[in-house]
Design an enzyme around this catalytic site. Sequence first.
Site, PDB file in Angstrom:
ATOM      1  N   GLU A   8      25.803  -8.729  26.633  1.00 46.73           N
ATOM      2  CA  GLU A   8      24.997  -9.773  27.265  1.00 46.73           C
ATOM      3  C   GLU A   8      24.680  -9.444  28.730  1.00 46.73           C
ATOM      4  O   GLU A   8      24.318 -10.323  29.513  1.00 46.73           O
ATOM      5  CB  GLU A   8      25.702 -11.125  27.108  1.00 46.73           C
ATOM      6  N   HIS A  10      32.415 -19.653  26.022  1.00 45.77           N
ATOM      7  CA  HIS A  10      32.118 -20.262  24.725  1.00 45.77           C
ATOM      8  C   HIS A  10      33.047 -21.473  24.539  1.00 45.77           C
ATOM      9  O   HIS A  10      33.629 -21.657  23.487  1.00 45.77           O
ATOM     10  CB  HIS A  10      32.353 -19.262  23.592  1.00 45.77           C
ATOM     11  N   THR A  68      29.431  -5.518  28.577  1.00 36.20           N
ATOM     12  CA  THR A  68      29.122  -6.559  27.599  1.00 36.20           C
ATOM     13  C   THR A  68      27.681  -6.440  27.112  1.00 36.20           C
ATOM     14  O   THR A  68      26.786  -6.094  27.888  1.00 36.20           O
ATOM     15  CB  THR A  68      29.346  -7.965  28.195  1.00 36.20           C
ATOM     16  N   HIS A 103      30.133 -16.702  31.930  1.00 32.42           N
ATOM     17  CA  HIS A 103      29.607 -17.155  30.635  1.00 32.42           C
ATOM     18  C   HIS A 103      30.768 -17.383  29.684  1.00 32.42           C
ATOM     19  O   HIS A 103      31.574 -16.482  29.439  1.00 32.42           O
ATOM     20  CB  HIS A 103      28.638 -16.109  30.079  1.00 32.42           C
ATOM     21  N   HIS A 158      25.460 -21.369  21.181  1.00 30.37           N
ATOM     22  CA  HIS A 158      26.103 -20.188  21.754  1.00 30.37           C
ATOM     23  C   HIS A 158      27.248 -20.507  22.732  1.00 30.37           C
ATOM     24  O   HIS A 158      28.384 -20.112  22.490  1.00 30.37           O
ATOM     25  CB  HIS A 158      25.013 -19.347  22.443  1.00 30.37           C
ATOM     26  N   THR A 187      32.530  -4.762  26.794  1.00 28.27           N
ATOM     27  CA  THR A 187      32.355  -5.394  25.481  1.00 28.27           C
ATOM     28  C   THR A 187      33.579  -5.129  24.598  1.00 28.27           C
ATOM     29  O   THR A 187      34.248  -4.102  24.736  1.00 28.27           O
ATOM     30  CB  THR A 187      31.058  -4.863  24.796  1.00 28.27           C
ATOM     31  N   GLY A 188      33.849  -6.100  23.722  1.00 26.66           N
ATOM     32  CA  GLY A 188      34.845  -5.929  22.662  1.00 26.66           C
ATOM     33  C   GLY A 188      36.235  -5.504  23.103  1.00 26.66           C
ATOM     34  O   GLY A 188      36.839  -4.632  22.473  1.00 26.66           O
ATOM     35  N   GLY A 213      32.834 -14.487  25.760  1.00 20.56           N
ATOM     36  CA  GLY A 213      32.578 -14.752  27.174  1.00 20.56           C
ATOM     37  C   GLY A 213      32.466 -13.468  27.974  1.00 20.56           C
ATOM     38  O   GLY A 213      32.984 -12.417  27.556  1.00 20.56           O
ATOM     39  N   ASN A 214      31.760 -13.540  29.085  1.00 18.41           N
ATOM     40  CA  ASN A 214      31.662 -12.379  29.975  1.00 18.41           C
ATOM     41  C   ASN A 214      31.421 -12.835  31.409  1.00 18.41           C
ATOM     42  O   ASN A 214      30.968 -13.956  31.648  1.00 18.41           O
ATOM     43  CB  ASN A 214      30.613 -11.372  29.480  1.00 18.41           C
TER      44      ASN A 214
HETATM   45 ZN   LIG Z   1      28.200 -15.280  24.572  1.00 19.61          ZN
END
Ligand SMILES: [Zn+2]
Length: 225
Positions: free
Chosen positions: A77, A98, A75, A96, A161, A44-45, A27-28
């Site tokens: 994304e 999941h 991220t 966003h 996704h 990210t990560g 998610g972001n």
């Molecule tokens: Zn995603």
Amino acid sequence: MLKEIKRKVLECAVKAEEMGLCQHRSGNFSIRDEDTGLICITPTGMDRSEMTYHDIVVVNMNAEVVEAETMHRPTSEVTMHLKIYQARPDVNAVVHTHSKFALTFAILNKPIPAIVTELMHLGCKEGYIPVAPYGRPATPALAESVIKPLQISDVALMEKHGAVAVDKDIKEALTKAAYVEELAEIYYNTLTILGPGKEPDYVDKEELQKWAYPKEIKLLPGEDK
Ligand SMILES: [Zn+2]
């Protein structure tokens, strides 16, 4: 820069994880600053339990990092967020996730119909939560895939996704994302009870558009905003 906005992004990301909408660093989350047009977005990560607002990255609409206090990358994304801001000048927040039930229907490429009237609060102009076609994560195809669905709705499933929700305000976007998950779970339950091949009745889209605040309630002057 943009300290308060970074705090809001972090708060939303932490809350989304607490609500069970995204786990394992998935998610972001982002906010567009209306004054500068810059985007504050999650890195990210990184575990959200370790994240502080200093880790929130600032990017511009060309996906150029403008500030990364702790040198974390945004991220992967990020281009999806930027595409959304480009296509929807009326929104300033993207969430966003999941989340599991939403993802279940996203895997099946199955839109969520208006099984309850609350769908009208999700900006679903066509009376259902649409599914964005598959796009490989972190590619322009993924960024492009969500644009059409988000023209007819403020929320969308993303094939194989997850889910995405937009709003002017990040708290509202998070509420919409939570509601998508709840609706997906309720829809799953009704389908399970009905058995194979059967669908529950839906609320039609004309009925959904008719909702208005009850005029029988007499408000204080200035309260009707
Ligand atoms: Zn995603």
